[in-house]
Each structure stands twice: as structure tokens, then as C-alpha cells.
Design an enzyme around this catalytic site. Structure first.
Site, PDB file in Angstrom:
ATOM      1  N   CYS A 145       0.168   7.896 -13.893  1.00 48.09           N
ATOM      2  CA  CYS A 145      -0.120   9.209 -13.331  1.00 48.09           C
ATOM      3  C   CYS A 145      -1.207   9.870 -14.182  1.00 48.09           C
ATOM      4  CB  CYS A 145       1.146  10.069 -13.311  1.00 48.09           C
ATOM      5  SG  CYS A 145       1.759  10.503 -14.965  1.00 48.09           S
TER       6      CYS A 145
ATOM      7  N   GLU B 255       5.095   4.610 -19.692  1.00 50.16           N
ATOM      8  CA  GLU B 255       3.895   4.607 -20.532  1.00 50.16           C
ATOM      9  C   GLU B 255       4.103   5.476 -21.778  1.00 50.16           C
ATOM     10  OE1 GLU B 255       2.431   4.376 -16.185  1.00 50.16           O
ATOM     11  OE2 GLU B 255       4.024   5.381 -17.324  1.00 50.16           O
TER      12      GLU B 255
ATOM     13  N   HIS C  80       8.316   8.851 -18.530  1.00 56.93           N
ATOM     14  CA  HIS C  80       7.549   7.755 -17.959  1.00 56.93           C
ATOM     15  C   HIS C  80       7.469   6.595 -18.941  1.00 56.93           C
ATOM     16  CE1 HIS C  80       5.277  10.450 -14.835  1.00 56.93           C
ATOM     17  NE2 HIS C  80       6.579  10.485 -14.709  1.00 56.93           N
TER      18      HIS C  80
ATOM     19  N   CYS D  68      -0.075  10.552 -17.898  1.00 54.60           N
ATOM     20  CA  CYS D  68       0.004   9.329 -18.695  1.00 54.60           C
ATOM     21  C   CYS D  68      -1.390   8.749 -18.941  1.00 54.60           C
ATOM     22  CB  CYS D  68       0.895   8.304 -18.008  1.00 54.60           C
ATOM     23  SG  CYS D  68       2.655   8.720 -18.045  1.00 54.60           S
TER      24      CYS D  68
ATOM     25  N   GLU E  38       0.830  -1.204   0.000  1.00 54.04           N
ATOM     26  CA  GLU E  38       0.000   0.000   0.000  1.00 54.04           C
ATOM     27  C   GLU E  38       0.862   1.250   0.000  1.00 54.04           C
ATOM     28  OE1 GLU E  38      -3.319   2.326   2.753  1.00 54.04           O
ATOM     29  OE2 GLU E  38      -2.588   0.337   3.327  1.00 54.04           O
TER      30      GLU E  38
END
Length: 221
Positions: free
Chosen positions: A124, A96, A94, A127, A58
Site C-alpha cells: 500500500c 511489510e 501489515h 508501506c 485481477e
């Protein structure tokens, strides 16, 4: 609920053990001194990176990179499947975006493609918006994204971006233990000096999967 993890060692981050010396050098580098777009690519990622970066905790303390493993299936008379992984090296790039800038241009508009990503964390906002735009413009693409963790899922802007992805046709899923095993078998290098090992799930892998699955369902309902 997933438990908070300890700070990672330098080795887990892919950094040298002499962290103090390394940090000293890093502080001398300004952001503009770094390459604006540098992406690590390959067919298989080091096992130590997978074990740390893909772990579905988490609190993702220290996990400041994105690892994206992809399967690209070309539909046609002769179906072709290619695979590989992308790793972002600097905050300005990034994984992606790297896929859309380096892999997608090789796709032909006259063919249909089924794309599956296995990503250490969800995209994010920037992205996510790029994913939405790309799917709207390229109707020949089918994209499924399997994520280990949800990134900043409590933020309203992030939730809205994920909903837009869904509306554009993106299938967003949380990785199950079987999915982590698939990545281990197909995208991770065998550990040095040892025979290929079977995937060993971490203690809270199922509990954390259920935690994130519930959160994603609440967001996309």
C-alpha cells in the site's frame, strides 16, 4: 486480461466453516478491541493459503491479507541465508511493516544484505513509503520485491509511491509462473496426508502475469 474470481470460501480465508456464528462474534468486536500489532510468522505457510492468496487474479475479492515470504542473504566471508514468511493478521498491521520491525533490527549496519520478498500483492502507499525511507537510510540493503498482483495500481498516489520505491533502489517485479513454483517449493507446507506435490499452475497464470507486467511497466516507465 485476468478474469474476476468468485468469492472465497471461509476455509480459503483461513476462517472456520461456521461463518455465520463466526461473523456474529466478529461484529461484537470493535477495532480497538483487536491487538494493535499481531503478526503470524513461520517458515512455511499452509498450501490452501498460498493457492488462494497468491493467485494473480485481477479482481482480488476476499484477499484482504498480505503474505510475505522472504529470503535474507548476508554478504561476507561466510554468506548466511535465512528465510521465512510473515502474514498480517489485522488491518492495523501489515506484513511489510512487520519485516522492518522484527527482521531488519537483527541486521548489522556493517554488513551488506540482499533481501528478496515474494508477496501476494504490492504494498500500500504507507508501506511503499516506508520501504523508500528504509532503503534511503540503509545503504547496505538491496531489496527485490516479487509481487503476485498490483494493489490499487490505478490510483495516482499509489503509482507515485511505486515510482519512489524504484528511485530508492528497490527492484519491483511481477511474479512469473516460475516464481510461484519457487514459493511453492520453498515456502509452502506439503498438503496433509500426501507426498510432496509438484506445483500445478492455474489456467490463467501466464496471461495474468503478462497483464500485470504491462501495467507495472507503464507505471515505472
Amino acid at each position: 486480461m485476468a478474469e474476476k474470481q468468485e468469492e472465497p470460501s471461509n476455509t480459503q480465508n483461513g476462517e472456520p466453516d461456521n461463518a455465520e456464528e463466526g461473523e456474529g462474534k466478529k461484529k461484537k468486536l470493535k477495532r480497538e478491541d483487536l491487538p494493535p500489532f499481531e503478526i503470524v510468522t513461520g517458515e512455511r505457510l499452509p498450501a490452501i493459503f498460498f493457492k488462494f492468496q497468491f493467485r494473480n487474479v485481477e479482481y482480488s475479492s476476499g484477499r484482504n491479507k498480505t503474505f510475505l515470504c522472504y529470503v535474507l542473504e548476508t554478504q561476507g566471508k561466510e554468506s548466511v541465508t535465512s528465510r521465512g514468511y510473515l502474514e498480517d493478521e489485522h488491518a492495523a498491521a501489515h506484513a511489510e511493516m512487520a519485516f522492518f520491525n522484527t527482521i531488519l533490527p537483527k541486521c548489522e549496519s556493517s554488513l551488506r544484505y540482499n533481501i528478496t520478498w515474494y508477496v501476494s500483492s504490492s504494498p500500500c502507499v504507507t508501506c511503499a513509503d516506508r520501504i523508500t525511507e528504509t532503503l534511503k537510510k540503509n545503504k547496505n540493503l538491496r531489496l527485490t520485491i516479487m509481487v503476485g498482483r498490483l494493489f490499487m495500481w490505478e490510483e495516482p498516489e499509489m503509482q507515485a509511491a511505486l515510482k519512489k520505491m524504484k528511485s530508492a533502489g528497490c527492484k519491483l517485479r511481477i511474479m512469473k509462473p516460475q516464481d510461484f513454483e519457487y514459493v511453492w517449493q520453498n515456502f509452502v507446507e506439503p498438503e496433509e496426508g500426501e507426498e510432496a506435490k509438484a506445483f500445478v499452475p492455474w489456467e490463467d497464470i501466464q496471461e495474468n502475469f503478462q497483464y500485470y507486467e504491462e501495467k507495472l511497466a507503464e507505471i515505472l516507465h
